[in-house]
Design a protein around this motif. Structure first.
Motif, mmCIF file in Angstrom:
data_model
loop_
_atom_site.group_PDB
_atom_site.id
_atom_site.type_symbol
_atom_site.label_atom_id
_atom_site.label_comp_id
_atom_site.label_asym_id
_atom_site.label_seq_id
_atom_site.Cartn_x
_atom_site.Cartn_y
_atom_site.Cartn_z
ATOM 1 N N PRO A 203 0.828 -1.205 0.000
ATOM 2 C CA PRO A 203 0.000 0.000 0.000
ATOM 3 C C PRO A 203 0.865 1.260 0.000
ATOM 4 O O PRO A 203 2.018 1.233 0.450
ATOM 5 N N PRO A 204 0.289 2.387 -0.445
ATOM 6 C CA PRO A 204 1.065 3.620 -0.530
ATOM 7 C C PRO A 204 1.094 4.396 0.797
ATOM 8 O O PRO A 204 0.562 5.504 0.919
ATOM 9 N N VAL A 205 1.719 3.774 1.792
ATOM 10 C CA VAL A 205 1.854 4.398 3.114
ATOM 11 C C VAL A 205 3.300 4.853 3.295
ATOM 12 O O VAL A 205 4.222 4.273 2.714
ATOM 13 N N PRO A 206 3.561 5.893 4.114
ATOM 14 C CA PRO A 206 4.928 6.414 4.238
ATOM 15 C C PRO A 206 5.927 5.437 4.825
ATOM 16 O O PRO A 206 7.115 5.507 4.537
ATOM 17 N N SER A 207 5.442 4.513 5.662
ATOM 18 C CA SER A 207 6.351 3.561 6.304
ATOM 19 C C SER A 207 5.597 2.285 6.608
ATOM 20 O O SER A 207 4.406 2.318 6.957
#
Length: 356
Positions: A203-207
């Motif tokens: 998923p496009p999460v920061p971390s």
């Protein structure tokens, strides 16, 4: 090549090959001919960290990215009536992504793969920069329409697992290693005539468990392919990830299409945002799929598009979540209908009725 539909198929003949031909699909997105410990498998268990230890690599001429294994796989597909249009798999790349000792050896394996793809006229390589953890989900059994099973993601649940064995990985570390990788690989791809199709982080999460994810916005994808500008340095436009980013998908199809930077398409959809989402049937998500298909047509996209993750349907074992076959049969039919509708309404534009 015009816009063509493809399916991800196994390297060895199976019933899926026959079903693809019955659907009228003649383009294949292929894996590497066999897998090795530490390597990348496109349909691996989502969210499971990959080992960073040096993989057990077969001797030259027996590695799946060497010429003969690729040639024999391509010939099997050709003799069954298929064109291999994309390789969606890679040699081990975890050290390259993390910038660790041993990365130059991994980059040489990638260079070998790209050169051999050029020799065999396989035009596109789909790759990613997701370090340690590839695509991640927290459930592979979420029920959807009619009891079909889909994958879903809940970031709060994932973060309970805590850091992986590699500890903290920063954004700067990944941007630096990506630039190093591209500087080595892009000139080889130019020479070989192979297009690089970089997949966004999913998923496009920061971390994710302490590991930065850098390719999580359209602007980040733009930055990535601008590190080493080249006509061969482009993206895989994964609609599911772009939709999860919370952006208007057709707008960004048009943006990257104007750059001629879309080299490959994953056609799928979701409901939700970066930290919590569920995958859907192709006709049941949050994206206007007709508008998306129309945009590809209008920008003159001339590559292959495959249905990505699809639901597991009645009678299927769900042993390859997102990659069972019945949902993909539905998806190809749906995509064919969308494209036919786009083509016909473009050829015969709908006009308002004349007033009496």
């Amino acid at each position: 090549m015009a816009l063509e539909f493809a399916l991800f198929l196994p390297a060895e003949p199976s019933e899926r090959w026959q079903l693809a031909r019955q659907l009228g699909v003649s383009h294949v997105v292929a894996p590497l001919p066999f897998t090795i410990r530490g390597g990348h498998v496109a349909a691996n268990q989502p969210g499971v960290p990959q080992p960073i230890v040096p993989p057990e690599v077969p001797p030259p001429d027996h590695r799946p990215w060497d010429f003969m294994p690729l040639l024999l796989m391509k010939q099997r597909f050709n003799e069954a009536g298929f064109t291999v249009s994309v390789i969606e798999a890679s040699p081990p790349m975890h050290r390259a992504r993390l910038g660790l000792p041993g990365r130059d050896e991994e980059i040489e394996w990638v260079i070998t793969l790209i050169r051999n793809m050029g020799k065999l006229e396989i035009p596109v390589w789909c790759w990613n920069w997701m370090a340690v953890i590839n695509w991640a989900r927290t459930s592979i059994t979420t029920p959807t329409r009619g009891g079909a099973l889909v994958t879903s993601y809940d970031h709060e649940l994932m973060e309970r697992a805590g850091p992986t064995e590699v500890g903290t990985v920063t954004e700067q570390q990944l941007w630096d290693s990506l630039a190093y990788f591209l500087k080595a690989v892009v000139p080889v791809a130019e020479e070989a005539g192979v297009k690089l199709a970089l997949h966004p982080d999913d998923p496009p999460v920061p971390s994710l468990r302490g590991i930065a994810r850098i390719l999580i916005t359209p602007e980040a994808m733009e930055r990535a392919i601008s590190l080493v500008p080249s006509p061969v340095n482009g993206i895989t436009f994964c609609q599911g990830v772009f939709s999860t980013m919370g952006v208007h998908v057709p707008t960004w199809i048009r943006h990257f299409g104007a750059r001629r930077a879309i080299h490959f398409v994953h056609f799928r959809d979701v409901r939700g945002g970066p930290t919590k989402f569920v995958e859907t049937f192709h006709d049941d998500g949050q994206t206007d799929m007709f508008e998306a298909m129309r945009t590809y047509y209008e920008i003159g996209f001339d590559g292959v598009m495959r249905p990505d993750h699809t639901p597991t349907m009645a009678g299927e074992p769900n042993d390859q979540p997102g990659y069972m076959m019945l949902g993909r049969l539905f998806a190809i039919g749906y995509m064919k209908g969308l494209l036919e509708g786009v083509q016909k309404t473009s050829q015969y534009p709908v006009t308002a009725p004349a007033h009496a």
